[in-house]
Design a protein around this motif. Sequence first.
Motif, short mmCIF file in Angstrom:
data_model
loop_
_atom_site.label_atom_id
_atom_site.label_comp_id
_atom_site.label_asym_id
_atom_site.label_seq_id
_atom_site.Cartn_x
_atom_site.Cartn_y
_atom_site.Cartn_z
N GLY A 1 -33.19 -67.18 -11.73
CA GLY A 1 -33.15 -67.10 -10.28
C GLY A 1 -32.60 -65.82 -9.70
O GLY A 1 -32.62 -65.63 -8.49
N LEU A 2 -32.11 -64.90 -10.55
CA LEU A 2 -31.57 -63.63 -10.07
C LEU A 2 -32.60 -62.51 -10.15
O LEU A 2 -32.27 -61.35 -9.91
CB LEU A 2 -30.33 -63.24 -10.88
CG LEU A 2 -29.20 -64.27 -10.91
CD1 LEU A 2 -28.04 -63.74 -11.74
CD2 LEU A 2 -28.75 -64.61 -9.50
N SER B 1 -27.15 -55.03 -19.86
CA SER B 1 -27.33 -55.21 -18.42
C SER B 1 -28.80 -55.38 -18.08
O SER B 1 -29.68 -54.81 -18.73
CB SER B 1 -26.76 -54.00 -17.67
OG SER B 1 -27.17 -54.01 -16.32
N SER B 2 -29.07 -56.14 -17.02
CA SER B 2 -30.44 -56.32 -16.56
C SER B 2 -30.96 -55.10 -15.80
O SER B 2 -32.15 -55.02 -15.52
CB SER B 2 -30.53 -57.56 -15.66
OG SER B 2 -30.23 -58.73 -16.38
N SER C 1 -35.47 -51.91 -13.79
CA SER C 1 -35.85 -50.59 -13.31
C SER C 1 -37.18 -50.11 -13.87
O SER C 1 -37.62 -49.02 -13.53
CB SER C 1 -34.76 -49.57 -13.67
OG SER C 1 -33.53 -49.90 -13.07
N VAL C 2 -37.83 -50.90 -14.72
CA VAL C 2 -39.07 -50.48 -15.36
C VAL C 2 -40.32 -50.82 -14.57
O VAL C 2 -41.15 -49.94 -14.31
CB VAL C 2 -39.16 -51.06 -16.80
CG1 VAL C 2 -40.52 -50.77 -17.41
CG2 VAL C 2 -38.05 -50.49 -17.67
N PRO C 3 -40.54 -52.08 -14.15
CA PRO C 3 -41.79 -52.40 -13.45
C PRO C 3 -41.96 -51.55 -12.20
O PRO C 3 -41.06 -51.51 -11.35
CB PRO C 3 -41.62 -53.89 -13.11
CG PRO C 3 -40.68 -54.41 -14.15
CD PRO C 3 -39.72 -53.28 -14.37
N PHE D 1 -25.73 -56.67 -13.02
CA PHE D 1 -25.98 -55.40 -12.36
C PHE D 1 -24.77 -54.47 -12.32
O PHE D 1 -24.74 -53.54 -11.55
CB PHE D 1 -26.42 -55.65 -10.91
CG PHE D 1 -27.82 -56.13 -10.79
CD1 PHE D 1 -28.87 -55.23 -10.76
CD2 PHE D 1 -28.10 -57.48 -10.71
CE1 PHE D 1 -30.16 -55.67 -10.64
CE2 PHE D 1 -29.39 -57.92 -10.59
CZ PHE D 1 -30.42 -57.02 -10.56
N THR D 2 -23.74 -54.70 -13.09
CA THR D 2 -22.59 -53.81 -13.10
C THR D 2 -22.95 -52.55 -13.89
O THR D 2 -23.38 -52.62 -15.01
CB THR D 2 -21.37 -54.48 -13.72
OG1 THR D 2 -21.07 -55.65 -12.97
CG2 THR D 2 -20.18 -53.55 -13.70
#
Length: 340
Positions: free
Chosen positions: A226-227, A126-127, A132-134, A20-21
Motif C-alpha cells: 500500500g505504500l 530502501s525502496s 526511482s527506476v520506472p 524512504f529514508t
Amino acid sequence: ERFRVSTANITLSVCLLISFTLVGCEQIERPVASSESGAWDAEMEEFVRTVKSNLVFVEGGEFLMGDYGVEHGPERLPYDVDKDSKPLHQVQLTSYSMDKFKVTNHAFQLYLNHNGLQLREYFPGSSFEKFSVPPNLPAHMDWYEAEKYCKWLADISDLPFALPTEAQWEYAARSRGQFLMVATDDGTYRVAGERVPGEQGLRGINISAIWNREAFAKEMGWKATGLTPLPVDQFPPNPLGLYSMSDNGEEWVSDWYDPDYYQNSPPKDPQGPDKPTFKDHSGRYTKVVRGQGLADPAWGGGVNVYRTAAEPHGYLTGSSLAHLSSKTARCVVNSPTPVS
C-alpha cells in the motif's frame, strides 16, 4: 510555535520512514564528453517539445483561497480542522501555465544526467532505488532539488519556469478556484462498488486507494504494497486537465510556511512570506507542501485546501538523515500568455 501535520500524514510518515529514508549527500558533477553533445542536443530538443506539450494554460482570475467549507461546501462544515487554511480570503492571480504531470523519474534523471549529477544515495534495502527506476512514476526530491529542476527547465527552454506559488497551486487544483474538494475529475472520491475477494479495500476509480497501490506493486514484483507510488497518469485529470494533484505525492511549492500567512496575504499574486518564518521541532525553517502523499477514499486526504509544513532538505526531526517519503513537484511557466 505550532507544528502542523495532519493525522493522515503522521501515520503515513511513520509507515514510509523505513522505505524512504535516505543519506543526505552532495550531488557530484561529471563532465559530458564532447562526442555526446550532438545526441544530447537532439534529446534536449525533443524533451523541451514534450515539456511544452504537457503545459496546461491556467487563465488568471479571482478566487476565494482557503477552507471554504463552512461558507460554500455542500455540508456547510469546515474541510480542515487546522487554522492555517483560514481565513478564507480573496486572491487575484495573473495567468500562467502548469505542467499537467508531476515531475517524472524520466524527466528528473534526464536533468541529473545532463548536468553530470547523480541520484542521491540511499540505504541498502530502501525502496527509493526501485521506485526511482520506472520512468512514469513521480520523482521524489527535496525542495532544493525541485527548485533547481524548474530553473534548469527555464535555462533549456528560455521560458520562465519556476515552482508554483501556493496560491497558484490551489487555484489550479481547484480548476481555477472552483469549490471542488479534491483534484479529481469531478471533485469527489469514487471507488468500485464491490470488494475483490482476498484484497484490501475497494479499488479507487478516480483517485488512488490501497487496492490500486497493492495491485501495481504486485504487477511490478515489489513488496511495497500500500505504500507504492503510481504512474503520474494513472487516474483521470481534474477538469482543468491536471493529473494527480490530490494524491501520489505531496508537491513542493515556492512559499515559506507561515501558519498565519492567510491573515496578511496580499490579494494580488501572493508569493508567501518574504523570509523564513516557521520552524519545526528541530528548529529548522519550513516550506509549504500541498496535496497528499497517499490519499485514500476510505479515510479521505488530499483535500485541496490543506497546507503542510515540511523542512526543505527533507531532514527527519532531530536528525541529519533525509526523509523524503513522497515529496514531489511540478513546475509552472510564469507567462500571462499560453506557451506555443
